[in-house]
Motif scaffolding. Structure first.
Motif, mmCIF file in Angstrom:
data_model
loop_
_atom_site.group_PDB
_atom_site.id
_atom_site.type_symbol
_atom_site.label_atom_id
_atom_site.label_comp_id
_atom_site.label_asym_id
_atom_site.label_seq_id
_atom_site.Cartn_x
_atom_site.Cartn_y
_atom_site.Cartn_z
ATOM 1 N N GLY A 136 0.808 -1.204 0.000
ATOM 2 C CA GLY A 136 0.000 0.000 0.000
ATOM 3 C C GLY A 136 0.842 1.255 0.000
ATOM 4 N N PHE A 137 1.923 1.251 0.744
ATOM 5 C CA PHE A 137 2.799 2.417 0.798
ATOM 6 C C PHE A 137 3.559 2.594 -0.515
ATOM 7 C CE2 PHE A 137 2.106 1.814 5.342
ATOM 8 C CZ PHE A 137 1.876 3.121 5.739
ATOM 9 N N VAL A 138 3.950 1.479 -1.127
ATOM 10 C CA VAL A 138 4.603 1.567 -2.439
ATOM 11 C C VAL A 138 3.636 2.171 -3.449
ATOM 12 C CG1 VAL A 138 5.545 0.226 -4.355
ATOM 13 C CG2 VAL A 138 6.214 -0.321 -2.008
ATOM 14 N N TYR A 139 2.400 1.698 -3.419
ATOM 15 C CA TYR A 139 1.380 2.292 -4.299
ATOM 16 C C TYR A 139 1.246 3.787 -4.012
ATOM 17 C CZ TYR A 139 -3.123 4.214 -5.444
ATOM 18 O OH TYR A 139 -4.098 5.071 -5.884
ATOM 19 N N GLY A 140 1.220 4.146 -2.725
ATOM 20 C CA GLY A 140 1.063 5.552 -2.356
ATOM 21 C C GLY A 140 2.164 6.422 -2.944
ATOM 22 N N ILE A 141 3.390 5.943 -2.902
ATOM 23 C CA ILE A 141 4.523 6.706 -3.445
ATOM 24 C C ILE A 141 4.395 6.852 -4.960
ATOM 25 C CG2 ILE A 141 7.023 6.669 -3.807
ATOM 26 C CD1 ILE A 141 7.198 5.216 -1.057
ATOM 27 N N ILE A 142 4.043 5.741 -5.627
ATOM 28 C CA ILE A 142 3.904 5.781 -7.086
ATOM 29 C C ILE A 142 2.753 6.695 -7.494
ATOM 30 C CG2 ILE A 142 3.343 4.400 -9.124
ATOM 31 C CD1 ILE A 142 4.766 2.046 -7.742
ATOM 32 N N ALA A 143 1.620 6.563 -6.804
ATOM 33 C CA ALA A 143 0.467 7.392 -7.128
ATOM 34 C C ALA A 143 0.767 8.867 -6.876
ATOM 35 C CB ALA A 143 -0.744 6.946 -6.300
ATOM 36 N N PHE A 144 1.449 9.149 -5.783
ATOM 37 C CA PHE A 144 1.807 10.537 -5.467
ATOM 38 C C PHE A 144 2.670 11.131 -6.579
ATOM 39 C CE2 PHE A 144 4.358 13.880 -3.662
ATOM 40 C CZ PHE A 144 3.482 14.563 -2.824
ATOM 41 N N ALA A 145 3.692 10.391 -7.000
ATOM 42 C CA ALA A 145 4.586 10.880 -8.056
ATOM 43 C C ALA A 145 3.828 11.103 -9.361
ATOM 44 C CB ALA A 145 5.726 9.883 -8.264
ATOM 45 N N ALA A 146 2.922 10.182 -9.694
ATOM 46 C CA ALA A 146 2.154 10.316 -10.929
ATOM 47 C C ALA A 146 1.241 11.534 -10.882
ATOM 48 C CB ALA A 146 1.330 9.044 -11.169
ATOM 49 N N LEU A 147 0.624 11.770 -9.737
ATOM 50 C CA LEU A 147 -0.282 12.913 -9.591
ATOM 51 C C LEU A 147 0.483 14.234 -9.630
ATOM 52 C CD1 LEU A 147 -2.572 11.277 -6.930
ATOM 53 C CD2 LEU A 147 -3.392 12.217 -9.104
ATOM 54 N N VAL A 148 1.657 14.260 -9.019
ATOM 55 C CA VAL A 148 2.492 15.468 -9.114
ATOM 56 C C VAL A 148 2.820 15.755 -10.571
ATOM 57 C CG1 VAL A 148 4.778 16.419 -8.625
ATOM 58 C CG2 VAL A 148 3.470 15.328 -6.795
ATOM 59 N N TRP A 149 3.175 14.701 -11.317
ATOM 60 C CA TRP A 149 3.486 14.895 -12.740
ATOM 61 C C TRP A 149 2.280 15.426 -13.507
ATOM 62 C CZ3 TRP A 149 1.530 12.536 -17.183
ATOM 63 C CH2 TRP A 149 2.215 12.871 -18.359
ATOM 64 N N LEU A 150 1.104 14.882 -13.232
ATOM 65 C CA LEU A 150 -0.100 15.346 -13.924
ATOM 66 C C LEU A 150 -0.367 16.821 -13.634
ATOM 67 C CD1 LEU A 150 -2.542 12.315 -13.472
ATOM 68 C CD2 LEU A 150 -1.553 13.139 -15.620
ATOM 69 N N TRP A 151 -0.232 17.216 -12.371
ATOM 70 C CA TRP A 151 -0.459 18.620 -12.023
ATOM 71 C C TRP A 151 0.615 19.518 -12.629
ATOM 72 C CZ3 TRP A 151 -4.565 21.069 -10.714
ATOM 73 C CH2 TRP A 151 -5.576 20.450 -9.967
ATOM 74 N N ARG A 152 1.872 19.110 -12.517
ATOM 75 C CA ARG A 152 2.956 19.948 -13.018
ATOM 76 C C ARG A 152 2.913 20.102 -14.541
ATOM 77 N NH1 ARG A 152 5.008 23.108 -12.604
ATOM 78 N NH2 ARG A 152 7.238 22.815 -12.993
ATOM 79 N N SER A 153 2.451 19.070 -15.232
ATOM 80 C CA SER A 153 2.410 19.115 -16.692
ATOM 81 C C SER A 153 1.123 19.725 -17.223
ATOM 82 C CB SER A 153 2.573 17.694 -17.259
ATOM 83 O OG SER A 153 1.480 16.868 -16.869
ATOM 84 N N GLY A 154 0.213 20.062 -16.313
ATOM 85 C CA GLY A 154 -1.058 20.634 -16.736
ATOM 86 C C GLY A 154 -2.028 19.610 -17.292
ATOM 87 N N ARG A 155 -1.773 18.336 -17.045
ATOM 88 C CA ARG A 155 -2.623 17.274 -17.590
ATOM 89 C C ARG A 155 -3.656 16.750 -16.592
ATOM 90 N NH1 ARG A 155 2.434 16.552 -19.979
ATOM 91 N NH2 ARG A 155 2.387 16.236 -22.254
ATOM 92 N N PHE A 156 -3.644 17.262 -15.379
ATOM 93 C CA PHE A 156 -4.584 16.756 -14.382
ATOM 94 C C PHE A 156 -6.004 17.179 -14.738
ATOM 95 C CE2 PHE A 156 -7.240 16.960 -10.655
ATOM 96 C CZ PHE A 156 -6.941 15.796 -9.972
#
Length: 260
Positions: free
Chosen positions: A11-31
């Motif tokens: 669950g924590f590994v998923y949390g780290i991966i999901a967090f990184a993916a969401l940061v990328w989506l927000w930073r790239s304007g794709r969220f």
């Protein structure tokens, strides 16, 4: 429903991966809110499968010094929880928004078409949560009482329907169809720590010179955080404000002083 053969670390590994993916989506304007739904569904599923990363309960277990409930040594759990507070100071409350199963299940429930209530200015729930946080610490440190267990957080994700506490948290989840994230906004002890960090976050949603002052973002925001005067760290990065904004480039996720 928790599957004991799956380690909580998954669950924590998923949390780290999901967090990184969401940061990328927000930073790239794709969220977008549509793109957030798979994260909300996956986070909720991990809550039922391994009861992680349910950050408020992991924080509760840390206060009670319950390594068995954490599934990891206390120093490791402390380091992980502190790391996500630091990440909130940089990127905002992405953990609360789409990663924590307790928040994700409420966010999904709020999608149910029903009359919505409680979009009031955010200082009242913040004050209530601060009071609850004091009670939480006193109960945990002084009396070794697990308040979140009494509220049914573990019983809900374990589907322990024979327990009365299951129906307590189920009632909170059902309430979140009409009131935005009642557990996150009024109770969550970990959120009480993340909010002050997020209020000073390096990256956040900011208005640019393209803003036309229509205030549609403020009307769309379920916590009042879209009001520039709020500054209470109650933005869950749900995307409702950016979806409602009619002016291209008027509301962007960026750091202070950066030209987008």
């Amino acid at each position: 429903m928790v599957v004991e053969s799956i380690p909580k670390a998954a669950g924590f590994v998923y949390g780290i991966i999901a967090f990184a993916a969401l940061v990328w989506l927000w930073r790239s304007g794709r969220f977008t809110r549509r793109r957030a739904v798979p994260f909300l569904a996956a986070s909720t599923l991990f809550g039922f499968l391994v009861f992680a990363p349910v950050f408020p309960y992991q924080f509760q277990a840390l206060v009670l010094r319950d390594a068995a409930a954490l599934g990891s040594p206390l120093p490791m759990a402390l380091a992980g929880l502190l790391a996500f507070i630091v990440l909130a100071l940089v990127f905002g409350r992405i953990v609360c928004g789409q990663v924590c199963p307790a928040g994700a299940v409420q966010e999904l429930m709020y999608l149910v078409p029903a009359p919505k209530h409680g979009r009031a200015e955010s200082r009242v729930p913040v004050a209530v949560r601060a009071g609850v946080f004091v009670v939480f610490l006193a109960a945990g440190l002084g009396l070794s009482v697990n308040l979140l267990a009494l509220m049914g957080l573990p019983a809900f994700f374990n589907l322990t329907v024979a327990s009365a506490s299951f129906f307590v948290f189920l009632s909170i989840v059902l309430l979140s169809a009409v009131v935005y994230r009642p557990f996150c906004r009024y109770v969550c002890p970990y959120g009480a720590l993340l909010a002050p960090a997020a209020s000073k976050s390096l990256y956040r949603l900011r208005r640019t010179e393209a803003c036309i002052g229509c205030r549609k973002c403020e009307r769309a925001c379920p916590t009042g955080a879209a009001d520039p005067a709020a500054g209470l760290g109650e933005c869950y990065l749900c995307g409702r404000c950016t979806e409602a904004c009619p002016a291209d480039g008027a509301l962007v996720y960026t750091r202070a002083g950066r030209k987008e």
